[in-house]
Design a protein around this motif. Structure first.
Motif, PDB file in Angstrom:
ATOM      1  N   ASN A 112     -10.046   4.731   5.192  1.00 36.89           N
ATOM      2  CA  ASN A 112      -8.668   5.040   5.562  1.00 36.89           C
ATOM      3  C   ASN A 112      -7.892   3.735   5.744  1.00 36.89           C
ATOM      4  OD1 ASN A 112      -6.878   7.300   6.313  1.00 36.89           O
ATOM      5  ND2 ASN A 112      -6.722   6.190   8.265  1.00 36.89           N
ATOM      6  N   ASP A 128      -1.623   5.388   9.997  1.00 34.39           N
ATOM      7  CA  ASP A 128      -2.150   5.663   8.674  1.00 34.39           C
ATOM      8  C   ASP A 128      -1.161   5.153   7.623  1.00 34.39           C
ATOM      9  OD1 ASP A 128      -4.288   7.607   7.251  1.00 34.39           O
ATOM     10  OD2 ASP A 128      -2.373   7.676   6.200  1.00 34.39           O
ATOM     11  N   GLN A 130      -1.404   5.938   4.304  1.00 35.66           N
ATOM     12  CA  GLN A 130      -1.424   6.936   3.220  1.00 35.66           C
ATOM     13  C   GLN A 130      -2.491   6.694   2.163  1.00 35.66           C
ATOM     14  OE1 GLN A 130       0.320   9.469   4.099  1.00 35.66           O
ATOM     15  NE2 GLN A 130       1.396   8.357   5.695  1.00 35.66           N
ATOM     16  N   LEU A 131      -2.712   5.473   1.744  1.00 38.20           N
ATOM     17  CA  LEU A 131      -3.708   5.227   0.703  1.00 38.20           C
ATOM     18  C   LEU A 131      -5.114   5.370   1.285  1.00 38.20           C
ATOM     19  CD1 LEU A 131      -4.136   4.299  -2.260  1.00 38.20           C
ATOM     20  CD2 LEU A 131      -4.247   1.952  -1.389  1.00 38.20           C
ATOM     21  N   ASP A 132      -5.994   6.034   0.530  1.00 36.37           N
ATOM     22  CA  ASP A 132      -7.378   6.216   0.964  1.00 36.37           C
ATOM     23  C   ASP A 132      -8.308   6.022  -0.223  1.00 36.37           C
ATOM     24  OD1 ASP A 132      -6.613   7.500   3.643  1.00 36.37           O
ATOM     25  OD2 ASP A 132      -5.722   8.891   2.212  1.00 36.37           O
TER      26      ASP A 132
HETATM   27 MG   LIG Z   1      -5.198   7.954   5.262  1.00 28.29          MG
END
Ligand SMILES: [Mg+2]
Length: 211
Positions: A112, A128, A130-132
């Motif tokens: 994460n 967070d 957004q990119l995972d």
């Molecule tokens: Mg994430």
């Protein structure tokens, strides 16, 4: 002061001085160079949602972009569905989650991308980004929400420096994943939560961004 194994803390995500999301976590280990937290399936967390006075876009990416830009989210409960052990190091722009199926089998890895964690009076804070990256237990990896991250970057919701930092961090972690470096190469298959921990609950103050 360090937390003890079994303590329940609050993880807050903060966006523009408001709590974006919050969840309770069970402390597994709190060392200077690494923190471990347990987030079991069934844990109720608070997630951002379109306020009732305007129409919801009906699609996740559009909803998140709207909420990040407008800052008008409300909170709803969401039940977490996959038991995860969070592995965090101070200063990292990511967390590694090792996850398990209800049968006790390893489900996989989740990287994460997020702002570095800060300790608060009730737990930890980050956001967070957004990119995972997701990976199988044997480390076959793929991007998750890459398109969402690019849209957020294109809209200027995250500045160019942050976008570059996240991309560089992701590349670095993928390198460690492929090389089976820690934490990936450690023996998590035999790790089990203490049955006494149960499912953690959010405590009062989760919605206060100034704790
Ligand atoms: Mg994430």
């Amino acid at each position: 002061m360090a937390w003890a194994a079994g303590d329940v803390v609050v993880h807050q995500e903060i966006w523009r001085d408001r709590v974006w999301a919050a969840r309770p976590l069970v402390v597994v280990e709190d060392a200077p160079d690494r923190m471990l937290f347990w987030l079991p399936a069934g844990t109720v967390r608070k997630v951002p949602m379109t306020p009732p006075h305007r129409e919801d876009p009906g699609e996740r990416t559009a909803r998140i972009i709207d909420l990040l830009e407008r800052g008008d989210w409300v909170h709803v409960d969401h039940v977490w569905d996959v038991s995860c052990l969070w592995i965090l190091r101070p200063g990292d722009w990511h967390a590694v989650w090792a996850s398990w199926l209800p049968t006790g089998e390893r489900y996989g890895w989740y990287v994460n991308l997020q702002r570095p964690v800060r300790r608060t009076a009730i737990g930890i804070e980050s956001m967070d980004l957004q990119l995972d990256v997701v990976a199988t237990p044997d480390r076959i990896w793929s991007w998750k929400d890459d398109d969402e991250f690019q849209q957020i970057a294109d809209r200027g919701i995250l500045d160019a420096a942050t976008v570059g930092r996240v991309r560089a961090e992701a590349a670095e972690v993928i390198g460690r994943l492929e090389a089976n470096d820690p934490p990936f190469g450690e023996d998590w298959d035999s790790w089990r939560p203490d049955p006494a921990w149960g499912v953690p609950r959010l405590r009062a103050g989760w919605d206060d961004p100034s704790v």
